[in-house]
Structures are given as structure tokens and as C-alpha cells.
Design a protein around this motif. Structure first.
Motif, PDB file in Angstrom:
ATOM      1  N   GLU A   1     -13.238  10.522  -2.520  1.00 57.64           N
ATOM      2  CA  GLU A   1     -13.623  11.830  -3.539  1.00 57.64           C
ATOM      3  C   GLU A   1     -12.928  11.089  -4.887  1.00 57.64           C
ATOM      4  OE1 GLU A   1     -11.302  12.054  -1.178  1.00 57.64           O
ATOM      5  OE2 GLU A   1      -9.424  12.846  -1.662  1.00 57.64           O
ATOM      6  N   TRP A   2     -12.314   9.955  -4.937  1.00 57.40           N
ATOM      7  CA  TRP A   2     -11.639   9.519  -6.266  1.00 57.40           C
ATOM      8  C   TRP A   2     -12.693   8.259  -6.827  1.00 57.40           C
ATOM      9  CZ3 TRP A   2      -8.532  12.409  -8.658  1.00 57.40           C
ATOM     10  CH2 TRP A   2      -7.435  13.157  -7.811  1.00 57.40           C
ATOM     11  N   ILE A   3     -13.763   8.009  -6.197  1.00 55.40           N
ATOM     12  CA  ILE A   3     -14.590   6.749  -6.726  1.00 55.40           C
ATOM     13  C   ILE A   3     -14.912   7.126  -7.844  1.00 55.40           C
ATOM     14  CG2 ILE A   3     -17.008   5.688  -6.417  1.00 55.40           C
ATOM     15  CD1 ILE A   3     -16.391   5.427  -3.738  1.00 55.40           C
TER      16      ILE A   3
ATOM     17  N   THR B   1      -1.500  13.602 -15.883  1.00 58.76           N
ATOM     18  CA  THR B   1      -2.318  13.944 -14.901  1.00 58.76           C
ATOM     19  C   THR B   1      -2.278  12.833 -13.873  1.00 58.76           C
ATOM     20  OG1 THR B   1      -3.780  12.479 -16.171  1.00 58.76           O
ATOM     21  CG2 THR B   1      -3.993  14.754 -16.806  1.00 58.76           C
ATOM     22  N   TYR B   2      -3.197  13.103 -12.695  1.00 66.87           N
ATOM     23  CA  TYR B   2      -3.099  12.315 -11.512  1.00 66.87           C
ATOM     24  C   TYR B   2      -3.730  10.799 -12.194  1.00 66.87           C
ATOM     25  CZ  TYR B   2      -5.077   9.360  -7.900  1.00 66.87           C
ATOM     26  OH  TYR B   2      -5.344   8.597  -7.118  1.00 66.87           O
ATOM     27  N   HIS B   3      -4.349  10.987 -13.098  1.00 67.27           N
ATOM     28  CA  HIS B   3      -5.138   9.474 -13.399  1.00 67.27           C
ATOM     29  C   HIS B   3      -3.944   8.692 -14.109  1.00 67.27           C
ATOM     30  CE1 HIS B   3      -9.038  11.514 -12.743  1.00 67.27           C
ATOM     31  NE2 HIS B   3      -8.676  12.182 -13.973  1.00 67.27           N
TER      32      HIS B   3
ATOM     33  N   ILE C   1       5.374  10.920  -3.475  1.00 64.93           N
ATOM     34  CA  ILE C   1       5.167  12.358  -3.603  1.00 64.93           C
ATOM     35  C   ILE C   1       4.260  12.596  -4.785  1.00 64.93           C
ATOM     36  CG2 ILE C   1       5.943  14.681  -3.384  1.00 64.93           C
ATOM     37  CD1 ILE C   1       5.839  13.209  -0.661  1.00 64.93           C
ATOM     38  N   GLU C   2       3.148  13.047  -4.966  1.00 68.39           N
ATOM     39  CA  GLU C   2       2.445  13.442  -5.948  1.00 68.39           C
ATOM     40  C   GLU C   2       2.345  14.719  -6.676  1.00 68.39           C
ATOM     41  OE1 GLU C   2      -1.112  11.086  -6.443  1.00 68.39           O
ATOM     42  OE2 GLU C   2       0.323   9.119  -6.569  1.00 68.39           O
ATOM     43  N   ASP C   3       3.435  15.202  -7.037  1.00 67.67           N
ATOM     44  CA  ASP C   3       3.886  16.859  -7.292  1.00 67.67           C
ATOM     45  C   ASP C   3       3.509  17.195  -8.715  1.00 67.67           C
ATOM     46  OD1 ASP C   3       5.942  15.369  -8.385  1.00 67.67           O
ATOM     47  OD2 ASP C   3       7.356  16.694  -7.525  1.00 67.67           O
TER      48      ASP C   3
ATOM     49  N   THR D   1       0.823  -1.430  -0.086  1.00 67.03           N
ATOM     50  CA  THR D   1      -0.030  -0.041   0.131  1.00 67.03           C
ATOM     51  C   THR D   1       0.904   1.180   0.107  1.00 67.03           C
ATOM     52  OG1 THR D   1      -0.083   0.169   2.510  1.00 67.03           O
ATOM     53  CG2 THR D   1      -1.644  -1.125   1.320  1.00 67.03           C
ATOM     54  N   ARG D   2       0.343   2.451  -0.140  1.00 67.71           N
ATOM     55  CA  ARG D   2       1.142   3.673   0.011  1.00 67.71           C
ATOM     56  C   ARG D   2       0.335   4.801   0.189  1.00 67.71           C
ATOM     57  NH1 ARG D   2      -2.534   5.693  -2.965  1.00 67.71           N
ATOM     58  NH2 ARG D   2      -3.018   5.530  -5.296  1.00 67.71           N
ATOM     59  N   PHE D   3       0.888   5.827   0.723  1.00 70.04           N
ATOM     60  CA  PHE D   3       0.339   7.041   0.814  1.00 70.04           C
ATOM     61  C   PHE D   3       0.851   7.960  -0.309  1.00 70.04           C
ATOM     62  CE2 PHE D   3       0.272  11.120   3.757  1.00 70.04           C
ATOM     63  CZ  PHE D   3      -1.044  11.174   3.343  1.00 70.04           C
ATOM     64  N   ALA D   4      -0.026   8.684  -0.843  1.00 66.34           N
ATOM     65  CA  ALA D   4       0.559   9.279  -1.945  1.00 66.34           C
ATOM     66  C   ALA D   4      -0.182  11.087  -2.048  1.00 66.34           C
ATOM     67  CB  ALA D   4      -0.019   8.712  -3.386  1.00 66.34           C
ATOM     68  N   PRO D   5       0.495  11.679  -1.270  1.00 63.17           N
ATOM     69  CA  PRO D   5       0.089  12.989  -1.107  1.00 63.17           C
ATOM     70  C   PRO D   5       0.546  13.914  -1.892  1.00 63.17           C
ATOM     71  CG  PRO D   5       1.524  12.643   0.704  1.00 63.17           C
ATOM     72  CD  PRO D   5       1.510  11.191   0.068  1.00 63.17           C
TER      73      PRO D   5
HETATM   74  N1  GLU Z   1      -2.514  12.620  -4.814  1.00 61.87           N
HETATM   75  C1  GLU Z   1      -3.626  12.280  -4.501  1.00 61.87           C
HETATM   76  C2  GLU Z   1      -4.090  12.961  -3.497  1.00 61.87           C
HETATM   77  O1  GLU Z   1      -3.489  14.170  -3.046  1.00 61.87           O
HETATM   78  C3  GLU Z   1      -3.603  10.721  -3.815  1.00 61.87           C
HETATM   79  C4  GLU Z   1      -4.682   9.877  -4.288  1.00 61.87           C
HETATM   80  C5  GLU Z   1      -4.315   8.545  -3.771  1.00 61.87           C
HETATM   81  O2  GLU Z   1      -3.898   8.127  -2.886  1.00 61.87           O
HETATM   82  O3  GLU Z   1      -4.282   7.947  -5.146  1.00 61.87           O
HETATM   83  O4  GLU Z   1      -5.256  13.099  -3.182  1.00 61.87           O
END
Ligand code: GLU
Length: 553
Positions: A255-257, A233-235, A73-75, A37-41
């Protein structure tokens, strides 16, 4: 059109291939059932309690299964970035003891074999897959301007059609190679779009780890894969990264559903197996204005920011223990049956998460924290309070360290016995809790039921019989004897039976002593307080109280 030719035109500089990437990111060899799993902020610098909640959930799912948990890190959205946003996140999570096996460990450093763990450093990787999609005719450049897209939106609104770039609206779908080449040569900016193979009248379904079975229309929109600057893009980044990094379970906010159909389609066109999804609900709060529930808001609720818990000094243990109680509905029951086990041993499960959104309640956090702090010994409390104070209340830290032995004795009051007091929820509470140890009460809260003369008499008499070397056993009988001699019942029960024969009872007498020594009617054990204050200071406080009472007349 010849996809190969178009791919060379758009991505001529990309030489790496899928095979090379698959070799660089080998499938992980993990025991059966182990989850990755990951945390992707995004590095916005702000860590919301909901982010900590999501991170801890993902960490628990990985580590209770013997798997891997990483920080990515999602930058890709430069607008949301702030300076030192990454270290802010890393330190914020570290302060709560959230352990990562891989990923960013500071602003610039990372650990793990599946990196880079920062999306902006993976630009080429995304483009390899984009090139491949173009080769297969599954992606194309779109030169539509913001105005053109606006016009499409307006028409769709007027016709009450679904919004988006699809079907007859996707006009760049049908550009010829020559048209594209001309625009590229002229330097016209473009995005890369998916040529969606989906149809809105078909449905997809997937099983969500938290929400259960979900059915939605298939995606038919030609979503953007790469923005004009070549950044995904994020997707798209999600699909590429989570496949290459071997994520088995994507745990993220609900919110991603609505984007899940796009994501499942992307995994499909890329030829990647899709991960399992678990969409967690936001943390909710009782809304005092409407009586309903609302999301915990960054703007309205200070407790939405993880920094708040540091600032007021909640021990990380209390916060994590609390987060588990709102994460898994069966946690509290488990805790009651296993008071001595570490929270790590709890069998965390996504299926016990609230579908509707867990309710956040500071009062409950305080209760949990009080129980936790009550289990700590005086040395541990001193160290934690001192570390907190040094950062947030330097004046208080100085007070504590000016005589650390004294401070230790204060924190030892009613601690380490069978029934320790549960009156500290956070380190900030210790400022007020210890206040009277550091200054003589200026405005003691004397009880109303006795006259100033009676209170003066109690204190003057007690001054003569108070013995600092009395043991805890001898101490109270002495007050009882004195009470009787001064006309107070030696027990509340006796007083209640015959109130006219007494001025009050022993409890009233000890309240006067307590208020004289501390200024307050409610304190921890008075005997121990007087021991910590010491004989000289105790007597001085009695004198000062007597003077105040006399001045009142
Ligand atoms: N970068 C996305 C956010 O900040 C992460 C969503 C995910 O965990 O895939 O909400």
C-alpha cells in the motif's frame, strides 16, 4: 526569502545539528552484504497475520544475510493508539519467536544504540532536519485551513486536475517573511510543507525487491512534513529514521508503493542515500462468495488476527513453517529435500515472493501443523497443551493436571514410532481428542450393520477373554479367534468372497469393541487406548455398553 531567518523563527529552540546527529547515529559497520531491516508497526494493539508475515520476512532477510533486524514503533498518529499497544505487539511477536536485535522490548523499554525506537520520542531529531530544509528553502510553513484545502480539492475535481497542494494551488509557498512572522506571532496553527522540486511530467524509476522495476511520475506535491502539533508525518519520519538507523532494505506492505516517489524525493532533499525497497503483497484469501480472491480481512476473518493462532493453540513452529511456504515459492521443495534441517537454514529470498499476493489457506496450515505435531514426543505435547489450556481452557488444564501421568499416557498413544498419527493440528483439537478418556461414552456410535443382539453377544464374549496384560501381538489374534467362533469372517477379504456365510468380519467385531470403549468408530490404536483406560475402566465400559444395547432391545 532568507531561509536562515525563517528557520530561526520556526525552530529557534532547535540547537542540535545534522553533524551532531550523524555522529550520534554512526554508519553501521557490518560485513559486506549484511542487510538491516525493520518492522515498523503503529501501536494499535492489533497484530494482523499480514503484520507477522511482514515482520518474519524482514527478520529472515536480515538474519540470513548476517545483518540486523529491529522493531520501531510508529506512533505519530495518536488516533490509532491503544493502551498497552506496544507490549501487545512485542509479546505477540515474541510468542512467535520473532527475534529483534534492537528496538522496543516492552511497553517502555528498548535495546540498541540507534534509539529511541519510538517515533514520538524523536520529535527533536525530526525538527533538526526540518530546520535545515527551511534554511535551504526546501520547506515552508503552510497556514491553510481545512476549509481552504477543501476548496482547493473541489476546484481540482471540477477541472479534472491532480489533487494535492502543488504549483499554483500551493499559495503559502509565496508568503513573505513578514506575513509568516505575523501569523506565527498571532499563534496561527501551521504545518510544515516540503517545497517539492519535482515535476509531474518527469518520471522516476526504482528497482523493487519484490515487484521488480517500477516507474512512476515524479512527486510534485508539497507534502506535509510536520503536522500542526510538530509531529512528523509517516513520510518524513520514515526518511529520517530509516537513514539514521541505517536501514538498508525497507520491507513493507505494497500500500506504500504509491508514496515511494515522495519518499525517494525526501531522501534526496535530505541528502541521504535511499534504501532499497521491497513492497510485499497482502495475504489473500479465496472468496467463497465471489469465487475470486480478496485480502484477508480483520473484520470478516478471525484468522486475520495473530491472537487467533494463540487462542486455538497452533504451535508457533507450524505457523512460521506455513508462513515460509507462502512467503517463498521454493520453500516446500526445499523442505522436501531437507526434512531434517531447521527452517532458519532455508536461503530466504525476496525474489521468490509472490508479486500478486500469497493465498492463505487454513487447510494447508493444518496439514503442516499435523506433520509437525506428529514429530513431537508425549512430554512435549503434554507441556504445550497444558500451557495452552491454562490460558485458554482452565477447566481442561485442571483435568490434565489432576492426573498428569494419565494425560501423558494418552498423548503417548501412537507417538514416537515410525509412523506417528497426524491427527492434531492445534492444541484445541486435544479437547475433543482426549474426551472419551475422561468420561464414559453416554451415546456410543454403534454400527448399523449388526443387530443389538449380535453386538451384545460380541461384548459379552469379549469381556470374558479380554486380558489387560496381553501384548500388542497377542491382542488382535484373540479377537480374530473370537470372531470366527461367533460366525464372523476372520478377514474382510474372506467375508467379501462369501458374504452369505458370515454375520460380518473381524473388522466389524473390533468396531463394536472400539465403540463400546470410546463411543467412536474412528480412534487411534485401540489396544493402546484400552491399556491407558486400564482393565477396570475398560470392563466397566463394556458393561455400560451392554446395558445400553439391552435397553435398545
Ligand atoms: N507504520 C507503517 C504502517 O503501519 C509502517 C510502514 C513501513 O514499514 O514503513 O504501515
Amino acid at each position: 526569502m532568507d531561509g536562515m531567518k525563517l528557520a530561526d523563527l520556526l525552530f529557534g529552540n532547535i540547537t542540535a545539528t545534522r553533524e551532531e546527529l550523524l555522529a550520534r547515529y554512526p554508519r553501521r559497520q557490518l560485513p559486506e552484504g549484511a542487510k538491516v531491516t525493520r518492522f515498523a508497526p503503529s501501536p494499535t494493539g492489533f497484530l494482523h497475520i499480514g503484520g507477522l508475515f511482514a515482520a518474519y520476512t524482514a527478520e529472515r532477510v536480515a538474519h540470513t544475510s548476517g545483518g540486523i533486524f529491529f522493531l520501531r514503533i510508529e506512533d505519530t498518529d495518536k488516533k490509532r493508539e491503544v493502551e498497552n499497544g506496544v507490549s501487545g505487539l512485542v509479546n505477540g511477536l515474541k510468542a512467535f519467536g520473532i527475534e529483534f536485535d534492537e528496538g522496543m522490548i516492552s511497553e517502555t523499554e528498548e535495546i540498541g544504540a540507534y534509539g529511541p525506537y519510538t517515533q514520538s520520542q524523536r520529535k527533536e531529531i525530526y525538527q533538526v532536519f526540518c530546520k535545515e530544509l527551511v534554511q535551504k528553502g526546501l520547506a515552508y510553513p503552510c497556514f491553510c485551513t481545512a476549509e481552504e484545502l477543501d476548496a482547493i480539492r473541489k476546484t481540482q475535481e471540477e477541472n479534472k486536475e491532480n489533487p494535492g497542494y502543488y504549483g499554483k494551488y500551493a499559495k503559502c509557498r509565496s508568503l513573505t517573511y513578514e506575513e509568516i512572522e505575523e501569523k506565527i506571532k498571532a499563534g496561527t496553527p501551521y504545518v510544515l510543507r516540503l517545497r517539492s522540486p519535482g515535476a509531474a511530467n518527469r518520471r522516476i524509476s526504482f528497482s523493487d525487491g519484490v515487484k521488480g522495476n517500477i516507474e512512476m511520475p515524479e512527486n510534485d506535491i508539497d507534502v506535509v512534513l510536520l503536522k500542526t502539533d510538530g509531529i512528523p508525518t509517516y513520510h518524513f519520519a520514515h526518511a529520517v529514521d530509516d537513514f539514521l538507523m541505517g536501514t538498508t532494505d525497507v520491507i513493507r506492505g505494497d500500500e506504500w508503493i504509491s508514496s515511494a516517489p515522495v519518499h525517494l524525493q525526501l531522501f534526496d532533499v535530505l541528502g541521504f542515500p535511499a534504501p532499497r525497497y521491497a513492497h510485499i503483497s497482502p495475504i489473500m484469501k479465496e472468496d467463497t462468495e465471489t469465487g475470486g480472491k480478496r485480502k484477508l480481512s480483520k473484520r470478516k476473518d478471525p484468522e486475520a488476527a495473530v491472537d487467533y493462532y494463540h487462542e486455538v493453540g497452533y504451535p508457533k513452529e507450524s505457523v512460521l513453517e506455513y508462513l515460509l511456504t507462502i512467503a517463498n515459492s521454493n520453500y516446500e521443495e526445499w523442505r522436501r529435500s531437507n526434512p531434517a534441517l531447521s527452517r532458519e537454514e532455508f536461503p530466504f529470498s525476496l525474489s521468490h515472493m509472490s508479486k500478486a499476493g500469497a493465498l492463505f489457506d487454513l487447510a494447508k496450515l493444518n496439514d503442516i501443523s499435523k506433520i509437525y505435531i506428529a514429530t513431537l514426543d508425549a512430554d512435549t505435547v503434554y507441556d504445550a497443551v497444558y500451557a495452552w489450556a491454562k490460558q485458554y481452557r482452565p477447566d481442561f488444564a485442571e483435568k490434565l493436571s489432576s492426573d498428569s501421568g494419565y494425560a501423558h499416557r494418552i498423548f503417548a498413544i501412537e507417538r514416537g514410532n515410525e509412523k506417528p498419527r497426524k491427527d492434531l493440528a492445534k492444541w484445541e483439537d486435544t479437547v475433543d481428542y482426549t474426551d472419551y478418556f475422561y468420561r464414559r461414552p453416554e451415546n456410543p456410535d454403534f454400527p448399523e450393520n449388526l443387530s443389538n443382539a449380535d453386538m451384545t453377544e460380541i461384548l459379552e464374549t469379549y469381556k470374558t477373554i479380554y486380558r489387560a496384560d496381553d501384548s500388542q501381538e497377542d491382542w488382535f489374534p484373540r479377537i480374530r479367534e473370537m470372531s470366527e467362533a461367533l460366525g464372523y469372517a476372520k478377514a474382510p477379504k474372506i467375508y467379501k468372497k462369501d458374504p452369505d456365510s458370515y454375520k460380518g468380519h473381524v473388522g466389524d467385531v473390533s468396531t463394536v469393541i472400539r465403540v463400546a470403549a470410546t463411543g467412536r468408530k474412528n480412534t487411534p490404536d485401540l489396544y493402546q487406548i484400552l491399556q491407558v483406560l486400564g482393565e477396570e475402566e475398560t470392563q466397566a465400559r463394556f458393561d455400560s455398553a451392554i446395558n445400553l444395547l439391552k435397553a435398545r432391545g
